[in-house]
Design a protein around this motif. Structure first.
Motif, PDB file in Angstrom:
ATOM      1  N   SER A  23      25.314   9.739  75.077  1.00 32.66           N
ATOM      2  CA  SER A  23      26.363  10.756  74.896  1.00 32.66           C
ATOM      3  C   SER A  23      25.841  12.168  75.124  1.00 32.66           C
ATOM      4  O   SER A  23      26.527  13.137  74.796  1.00 32.66           O
ATOM      5  N   GLY A  24      24.633  12.286  75.658  1.00 41.05           N
ATOM      6  CA  GLY A  24      24.032  13.594  75.882  1.00 41.05           C
ATOM      7  C   GLY A  24      22.919  13.868  74.881  1.00 41.05           C
ATOM      8  O   GLY A  24      22.511  13.002  74.110  1.00 41.05           O
ATOM      9  N   THR A  25      22.449  15.101  74.886  1.00 42.69           N
ATOM     10  CA  THR A  25      21.358  15.483  73.984  1.00 42.69           C
ATOM     11  C   THR A  25      21.827  15.490  72.542  1.00 42.69           C
ATOM     12  O   THR A  25      22.912  15.977  72.235  1.00 42.69           O
ATOM     13  N   SER A  26      20.989  14.931  71.678  1.00 43.17           N
ATOM     14  CA  SER A  26      21.269  14.989  70.246  1.00 43.17           C
ATOM     15  C   SER A  26      20.076  15.630  69.549  1.00 43.17           C
ATOM     16  O   SER A  26      19.064  15.938  70.195  1.00 43.17           O
ATOM     17  N   THR A  83      27.804  12.211  67.586  1.00 40.01           N
ATOM     18  CA  THR A  83      26.770  12.644  68.536  1.00 40.01           C
ATOM     19  C   THR A  83      27.391  13.030  69.869  1.00 40.01           C
ATOM     20  O   THR A  83      28.266  12.324  70.392  1.00 40.01           O
ATOM     21  N   GLY A  84      26.942  14.144  70.400  1.00 41.05           N
ATOM     22  CA  GLY A  84      27.446  14.625  71.683  1.00 41.05           C
ATOM     23  C   GLY A  84      28.711  15.438  71.592  1.00 41.05           C
ATOM     24  O   GLY A  84      29.166  15.984  72.597  1.00 41.05           O
ATOM     25  N   ARG A  85      29.279  15.543  70.399  1.00 39.71           N
ATOM     26  CA  ARG A  85      30.510  16.317  70.202  1.00 39.71           C
ATOM     27  C   ARG A  85      30.182  17.639  69.508  1.00 39.71           C
ATOM     28  O   ARG A  85      29.142  17.793  68.870  1.00 39.71           O
ATOM     29  N   SER A  86      31.121  18.561  69.611  1.00 41.55           N
ATOM     30  CA  SER A  86      30.895  19.895  69.034  1.00 41.55           C
ATOM     31  C   SER A  86      30.759  19.837  67.517  1.00 41.55           C
ATOM     32  O   SER A  86      30.053  20.651  66.907  1.00 41.55           O
ATOM     33  N   GLY A  87      31.420  18.856  66.878  1.00 43.15           N
ATOM     34  CA  GLY A  87      31.308  18.733  65.439  1.00 43.15           C
ATOM     35  C   GLY A  87      29.899  18.379  64.993  1.00 43.15           C
ATOM     36  O   GLY A  87      29.461  18.797  63.907  1.00 43.15           O
ATOM     37  N   TYR A  88      29.172  17.621  65.814  1.00 45.87           N
ATOM     38  CA  TYR A  88      27.797  17.312  65.435  1.00 45.87           C
ATOM     39  C   TYR A  88      26.920  18.546  65.561  1.00 45.87           C
ATOM     40  O   TYR A  88      26.114  18.831  64.665  1.00 45.87           O
ATOM     41  N   GLN A  89      27.095  19.302  66.632  1.00 46.09           N
ATOM     42  CA  GLN A  89      26.302  20.525  66.782  1.00 46.09           C
ATOM     43  C   GLN A  89      26.566  21.490  65.633  1.00 46.09           C
ATOM     44  O   GLN A  89      25.630  22.102  65.087  1.00 46.09           O
TER      45      GLN A  89
END
Length: 489
Positions: free
Chosen positions: A109-112, A77-83
């Protein structure tokens, strides 16, 4: 104000799919405003249990592994891999023909994001869900935890859509964000649903890890409301000659928010950090004294950290339960809203359960619902007449608190301080009618406000909740009611 559109002559149960009430999501399409023009389709016959192609499940895992490799080795979550994982799952579901939505929520960790995909059923009053968490921990790519569950659910969704089957019950798949931070995505989803939308969920099936390299075959046993599904899962394993065990996962996965809302949940699990016992190794194979998943929450949770047989069995079971429950006939009765004695309390299943005058329960866009698309619109005709809508409930004799609540907005073309048009909230007890509150064209309020009245005088009795509106022959007054409830304590 314009007069309310004329309604069909008979009050009918609506066969329309209601909009998903998940802010900030948007509905796939507006339902027809003329309910008479939308006859319900006949439910299709149930499919046989499908064989979910494990090679295609593995292909989804290959893609998630490649996403992690290209984004710092994880899908957290919050990392480019999740997006990138969100984008892949959404694109796959879009291509399969689902109405796919992305729900955002905040984390440390930011928006999820959650990905929610829906295939409308012929019975809009029931929703069957399956879900899996999409995020990994930051330490690794999360291929077993929980790429395996994600891939099994995703391929089930793809294969169901490709079958051409239209489900009897609306079918919904959820891919949850921030599970590893405390089940945040599934909690946000459940919290975003109205009481009426929660009540439609007939099953939530949770799939969290099905490819453990030293696998077991565990069945959730922590929600009595889901025991029928639990037993069907164990029967499936038994029919395949696969021993299974019940497990209480202690609310450690995404079914917990659904269970806390009083909804039926079930799930399967192939094991994590716990060590396999000698007895378990004797019935399942594998290595006693070794963790079911030695790479749980570690960097080695890669494609090499999978048992293909366990993955195949898990995906096939997901496909079987989803297919069976998508076709399950729950009957014509709308389930009571969780914590609410009224059925179809938000009117999202049209006129189902409610009785009285035809037409006031509507999804006409001329007056907005408070939540969802449907509401009770009394009056607004600009002509003399009376309309009533009723539902009978039994107030428990043990109640120490009992209340009728509803949300009301009123607008009128009348002027001055003379009462011409009224709406009454009433309790009918045998031949006795008690008016709890009266509202009129005087001092209208075009903003929804909540009204509340005690029902304690009727504890231990079956009574009818009635909304009655009377208009004179002059200008219109509209009384719009939504999100009703009879709650007890």
């Amino acid at each position: 104000m314009p007069a309310r559109p004329h309604a069909p002559a008979l009050m009918a149960a609506a066969g329309l799919a209601a909009a998903l009430v998940v802010a900030p999501l948007t509905a796939a399409a507006a339902a027809p405003t003329d309910r008479a023009a939308a006859p319900a389709a006949a439910p299709a016959a149930a499919l046989a249990d499908p064989d979910i192609d494990v090679a295609k499940v593995r292909a989804h895992l290959d893609r998630l592994s490649a996403i992690a490799a290209a984004n710092g080795g994880n899908r957290a979550t919050g990392r480019s891999g999740y997006q990138a994982s969100v984008d892949y799952v959404k694109a796959t579901l879009d291509a399969a023909g689902y109405t796919t939505q992305v729900q955002s929520f905040s984390t440390s960790s930011g928006t999820s994001y959650n990905v929610v995909a829906t295939l409308a059923g012929t019975d809009p009053s029931r929703v069957v869900m399956a879900g899996a968490h999409l995020d990994s921990v930051s330490a690794g790519p999360g291929i077993n935890d929980n790429g395996s569950g994600t891939a099994g659910v995703l391929e089930t969704a793809v294969q169901y859509a490709a079958s051409g089957q239209r489900p009897r019950n609306t079918l919904r798949f959820g891919f949850w964000g921030a599970e590893e931070q405390g089940l945040l995505g599934s909690k946000a989803y459940v919290a975003s649903l109205s009481a009426a939308e929660k009540a439609k969920i007939a099953l939530y099936l949770n799939i969290d890890m099905i490819g453990s390299p030293n696998p077991g075959y565990f069945v959730y046993d922590d929600n009595a409301a889901g025991n029928a599904v639990r037993d069907e899962i164990t029967a499936w394993y038994t029919a395949k000659g696969i021993p299974s065990e019940y497990i209480d996962v202690q609310g450690r996965s995404d079914h917990a928010a659904f269970r806390a809302a009083g909804l039926p949940t079930a799930g399967i699990f192939s094991g994590a950090e716990t060590l396999k016992t000698t007895a378990q190794a004797q019935k399942w194979g594998g290595t006693a004294g070794r963790a079911f998943d030695p790479c749980y929450h570690r960097s080695c949770d890669t494609l090499a950290n999978l048992d293909t047989t366990s993955l195949d069995r898990g995906a096939d079971l997901v496909g079987a339960i989803v297919t069976r429950y998508a076709a399950k006939d729950y009957g014509t009765t709308i389930p009571p809203t969780v914590g609410n004695l009224l059925q179809n309390a938000g009117f999202e299943s049209g006129a189902t359960v409610w009785t009285g005058t035809a037409g006031p329960i509507t999804n006409s866009a001329s007056r907005p619902a408070r939540t969802g698309s449907w509401k009770l619109w009394l009056g607004g005709n600009g002509s003399a007449g009376t309309e009533t809508v009723n539902q009978t409930v039994t107030v428990p004799s043990t109640a120490t608190a009992a209340a009728l609540t509803f949300w009301l907005r009123t607008d009128t073309a009348e002027t001055g301080t003379t009462v011409y048009d009224t709406m009454r909230a009433q309790v009918v007890d045998g031949s006795t009618v008690t008016t709890l509150g009266t509202f009129s064209n005087v001092a209208p309020n075009a903003t929804y406000t909540q009204k509340s009245f005690s029902l304690l005088p009727w504890k231990g009795r079956a009574v009818t909740i009635r909304f009655t509106a009377t208009e004179d022959s002059s200008a219109q007054t509209s009384f719009v009611v939504d999100d009703t409830a009879v709650t007890v304590g």
